[in-house]
Design a protein around this motif. Structure first.
Motif, short mmCIF file in Angstrom:
data_model
loop_
_atom_site.label_atom_id
_atom_site.label_comp_id
_atom_site.label_asym_id
_atom_site.label_seq_id
_atom_site.Cartn_x
_atom_site.Cartn_y
_atom_site.Cartn_z
N LEU A 78 0.83 -1.20 0.00
CA LEU A 78 0.00 0.00 0.00
C LEU A 78 0.86 1.24 0.00
CD1 LEU A 78 -2.65 1.67 0.48
CD2 LEU A 78 -2.20 1.35 2.93
N ARG A 79 0.58 2.16 -0.91
CA ARG A 79 1.18 3.49 -0.87
C ARG A 79 0.20 4.46 -0.21
NH1 ARG A 79 4.74 5.15 -6.07
NH2 ARG A 79 5.87 3.21 -6.37
N PHE A 80 0.77 5.38 0.57
CA PHE A 80 -0.06 6.39 1.21
C PHE A 80 -0.49 7.40 0.15
CE2 PHE A 80 -1.05 10.25 3.47
CZ PHE A 80 -1.65 9.82 4.64
N SER A 81 -1.61 7.10 -0.48
CA SER A 81 -2.19 7.99 -1.49
C SER A 81 -3.66 7.58 -1.64
CB SER A 81 -1.48 7.85 -2.84
OG SER A 81 -1.68 6.56 -3.39
N SER A 82 -4.47 8.48 -2.13
CA SER A 82 -5.89 8.17 -2.31
C SER A 82 -6.06 6.97 -3.24
CB SER A 82 -6.62 9.38 -2.87
OG SER A 82 -6.64 10.44 -1.93
N GLY A 113 4.32 19.39 6.50
CA GLY A 113 3.86 19.81 7.82
C GLY A 113 3.17 21.16 7.78
N ASN A 114 3.36 21.96 8.81
CA ASN A 114 2.71 23.27 8.92
C ASN A 114 3.42 24.30 8.05
OD1 ASN A 114 0.88 22.29 10.87
ND2 ASN A 114 2.46 22.46 12.44
N SER A 115 3.22 24.16 6.76
CA SER A 115 3.91 25.04 5.82
C SER A 115 3.26 26.42 5.78
CB SER A 115 3.87 24.42 4.42
OG SER A 115 4.47 23.15 4.42
N ARG A 116 4.09 27.44 5.69
CA ARG A 116 3.59 28.80 5.54
C ARG A 116 3.20 29.07 4.08
NH1 ARG A 116 4.94 32.41 9.51
NH2 ARG A 116 5.08 34.08 7.98
N LEU A 117 3.79 28.37 3.17
CA LEU A 117 3.47 28.49 1.76
C LEU A 117 3.21 27.11 1.19
CD1 LEU A 117 6.22 30.95 0.47
CD2 LEU A 117 3.81 31.47 0.74
N GLN A 118 2.40 27.02 0.18
CA GLN A 118 2.23 25.76 -0.51
C GLN A 118 3.49 25.46 -1.32
OE1 GLN A 118 -1.33 25.98 -2.84
NE2 GLN A 118 -2.66 25.61 -1.07
N LYS A 145 -1.78 18.11 -1.91
CA LYS A 145 -3.24 18.20 -1.85
C LYS A 145 -3.85 16.87 -1.43
CE LYS A 145 -7.22 19.50 -4.71
NZ LYS A 145 -7.66 19.96 -6.07
N ASP A 146 -3.30 15.79 -1.96
CA ASP A 146 -3.82 14.46 -1.64
C ASP A 146 -3.58 14.12 -0.17
OD1 ASP A 146 -5.06 12.05 -2.47
OD2 ASP A 146 -3.12 11.05 -2.52
N GLN A 147 -2.40 14.45 0.35
CA GLN A 147 -2.11 14.19 1.75
C GLN A 147 -3.09 14.93 2.66
OE1 GLN A 147 1.86 14.99 3.06
NE2 GLN A 147 2.81 13.54 1.63
N THR A 148 -3.32 16.20 2.37
CA THR A 148 -4.24 17.00 3.17
C THR A 148 -5.63 16.39 3.18
OG1 THR A 148 -2.99 19.00 2.65
CG2 THR A 148 -5.23 19.29 3.49
N LYS A 149 -6.08 15.93 2.04
CA LYS A 149 -7.40 15.31 1.93
C LYS A 149 -7.50 14.05 2.77
CE LYS A 149 -10.38 13.02 -1.48
NZ LYS A 149 -10.49 12.60 -2.89
N ASP A 156 -7.59 6.96 5.66
CA ASP A 156 -6.54 5.97 5.85
C ASP A 156 -6.83 5.08 7.05
OD1 ASP A 156 -6.20 8.18 7.52
OD2 ASP A 156 -4.02 7.90 7.66
N THR A 157 -7.27 5.66 8.15
CA THR A 157 -7.58 4.87 9.35
C THR A 157 -8.73 3.91 9.09
OG1 THR A 157 -6.84 6.70 10.77
CG2 THR A 157 -8.25 5.02 11.77
N ARG A 158 -9.76 4.40 8.44
CA ARG A 158 -10.93 3.54 8.16
C ARG A 158 -10.54 2.34 7.29
NH1 ARG A 158 -14.45 2.54 4.18
NH2 ARG A 158 -13.52 4.11 2.77
N ILE A 159 -9.80 2.60 6.23
CA ILE A 159 -9.48 1.53 5.30
C ILE A 159 -8.44 0.59 5.89
CG2 ILE A 159 -8.50 1.03 3.01
CD1 ILE A 159 -9.79 3.63 2.04
N LEU A 160 -7.50 1.11 6.67
CA LEU A 160 -6.53 0.23 7.32
C LEU A 160 -7.21 -0.73 8.28
CD1 LEU A 160 -3.52 2.62 8.05
CD2 LEU A 160 -3.51 0.62 6.55
N LYS A 161 -8.18 -0.26 9.02
CA LYS A 161 -8.92 -1.14 9.93
C LYS A 161 -9.67 -2.21 9.14
CE LYS A 161 -9.51 2.05 13.81
NZ LYS A 161 -10.47 2.80 14.67
N LYS A 162 -10.25 -1.81 8.03
CA LYS A 162 -10.95 -2.78 7.19
C LYS A 162 -9.99 -3.81 6.65
CE LYS A 162 -13.92 -3.07 3.10
NZ LYS A 162 -14.66 -2.29 2.05
N ALA A 163 -8.81 -3.37 6.23
CA ALA A 163 -7.82 -4.29 5.66
C ALA A 163 -7.29 -5.26 6.71
CB ALA A 163 -6.68 -3.50 5.03
N MET A 164 -6.94 -4.74 7.90
CA MET A 164 -6.38 -5.62 8.92
C MET A 164 -7.41 -6.66 9.38
SD MET A 164 -3.30 -4.67 9.05
CE MET A 164 -3.43 -4.07 7.34
#
Length: 512
Positions: A78-82, A113-118, A145-149, A156-164
């Protein structure tokens, strides 16, 4: 000529074994090559022809479809992406596909992280238009943008629980750091000439591994606990000390809660500021985990080779004894001989493999004292790995004024949705333990400091078993005082000879 459908399942499985590059069989935890093959090795990307051949095979008929499932889904990555989470959810929704899934690899990129600029604004405002590949820039903007979403939605938490919950035969979970070419390029820009600082001193773009490691570890642990997963092996070859401290503060029971079922634990910590202090602060967490993990058969704890840890061994292991321990590894630590001896003696009746990679003995300690105990008191020891062992003072003298070489490896390649879901291997060398074993053992060159010497994979340095010489001048003619240990430095030929001598495979007359 017989019709292929008339062949037995055994014959068809043999054919599929040859199509699929990796064997489905797991390496035993007490084998020398275990860490390289099972834990610190990247998931192998199947060749297009392999994937197509197996897919075509499964389309032939229902029988072939069932036979081919384990070759596609024994290991799920699994890659951390939508896109990655959508793919995982689809796989988990088909229970028959994952009934044989044994290994789950979680590829996690650096977090913004807490970026001041995109990221896009930073690239446009601080660099000429041609200084950054437009494709890389587009990829980074999309990834941010994908990470923020994902983080805001909690998908990610919901699907990881489903997968495990769906992986009912899961055995091995690993978290891998994913850094691609675009990440590397951005990190270079951020680091060069200090352009990443705003007037307030805060970074305008905060690209970090620590929060990514923390979030990934936290969510996967919560998913495993909530589903009471039967997994028993956990690997983290690029763990962040800061992320572990955050876990200790915020969810202290997370690790210790699932440690009771572990038979194998491998953690390698990345370099960072004040590593000694941070690991010292983790001492309580180590103790809680290791006390709970009563069933451990294999343990490896590693640190950066160029920044070896300078703490007492028991600050990590707390004099704990594991009754079932078969393989133990420690990497890049400054120790006294008595520390290694005490740990070995605690497990003298069960230990079959001992890896002391990049271990440096402090002043007034001698390697011959350690080797003597390993040779005479270990009842089950089959192999010992001493790759790049040395003395602390000699190590410091050798590296004084030298440019440090980073130990971390950029796992994976592009994270774009247009590419396949499997990462590619690093271009410089493979993690294949067998090839490294053969080249190391049959070559007269000093492979302790070759191109692959700093790879994270702990490849075997000598064969798993070495025949003892039975001639009249055999290995018993040599005692610890004859090993040539000068208490100052260790050469490559010395440590190779010492490895063999410990397990009775060295003969002064017949060994070169």
């Amino acid at each position: 000529m017989a019709n292929i459908q008339e062949l037995s399942n055994e014959v068809l499985n043999a054919i599929l074994d040859n199509i699929e590059s990796e064997s489905q069989s797991c390496v035993s935890v007490d084998r020398r090559e275990y860490l390289s093959v099972e834990s610190f090795r990247l998931p192998s990307p199947p060749l297009p022809c392999q994937a197509q051949d197996i897919a075509s095979f499964r389309l032939t008929c229902r029988r072939f479809a069932d036979l081919g499932i384990p070759y596609q889904f024994t290991r799920v990555t699994l890659r951390f992406s939508s896109r990655g989470f959508r793919r995982l959810e689809e796989i988990c929704s088909n229970g028959h596909l994952i009934q044989n899934t044994r290994k789950f690899s979680y590829l996690v990129p650096l977090f913004y992280g807490n970026s001041r600029l995109q990221v896009g604004e930073f690239i446009r405002s601080t660099r000429p238009a041609d200084a950054f590949d437009p494709l890389h820039a587009a990829s980074l903007r999309a990834r941010e943008k994908d990470q923020t979403k994902i983080l805001r939605s909690g998908e990610d938490t919901r699907i990881l629980k489903k997968a495990m919950a769906a992986f009912t035969t899961l055995q091995h979970v690993q978290i891998l750091r994913l850094t691609d070419e675009a990440d590397q390029r951005l990190l270079e820009l951020l680091e060069r000439d200090g352009s990443n600082a705003a007037p307030s001193g805060q970074p305008v773009v905060d690209l970090r591994w620590s929060p990514a490691c923390y979030h990934a570890t936290k969510t996967i642990a919560e998913a495993l606990m909530s589903t009471q997963s039967s997994f028993n092996k956990f690997s983290g070859p690029m763990m962040s000390p800061q992320s572990m401290l955050a876990i200790q503060r915020n969810i202290p029971q997370t690790f210790s809660s699932f440690a009771s079922g572990l038979t194998c634990l491998e953690l390698h910590f990345e370099d960072g500021a004040d590593l000694n202090t941070r690991v010292q602060e983790l001492s309580g967490l180590f103790r809680a985990v290791f006390l709970a993990a009563k069933n451990l058969q294999a343990v490896h704890i590693g640190f950066p080779s160029r920044a070896p840890l300078d703490l007492n061994l028991e600050d990590i292991f707390h004099d704990i004894k594991w009754d079932k321990l078969r393989a133990f590894g420690i990497q890049a630590c400054r120790l006294e001989a008595r520390e290694i001896i005490w740990l070995a003696r605690r497990h003298s009746k069960t230990l079959r493999g001992l890896r002391l990679r990049d271990v440096l003995l402090k002043e007034d300690s001698m390697w011959k004292d350690v080797l003597q105990v390993l040779r005479t008191e270990m009842e089950q020891l089959d192999w010992v790995s001493l790759r790049r062992i040395d003395y602390s003072n000699h190590f410091d003298d050798s590296w004084e004024g030298s440019m440090e070489v980073p130990d971390d490896i950029a796992f994976g390649s592009s994270d774009s949705d247009e590419e396949d879901d499997f990462p590619t291997h690093p271009s410089d060398g493979d993690f294949d333990a067998d090839s490294d074993d053969e080249s190391d053992e049959n070559s007269n060159a000093d492979t302790d400091h070759g191109p692959d010497a700093n790879e994270l994979a702990l490849s075997p340095d000598t064969p798993a078993s070495l025949p003892s010489c039975t001639c009249s001048n055999g290995s018993h003619a040599l005692n610890a005082d004859d090993l040539g240990d000068n208490g100052h430095s260790v050469t490559y030929p010395q440590r190779k000879m010492w490895e063999k001598w410990v397990i009775g495979g060295y003969c002064p007359e017949h060994s070169s």
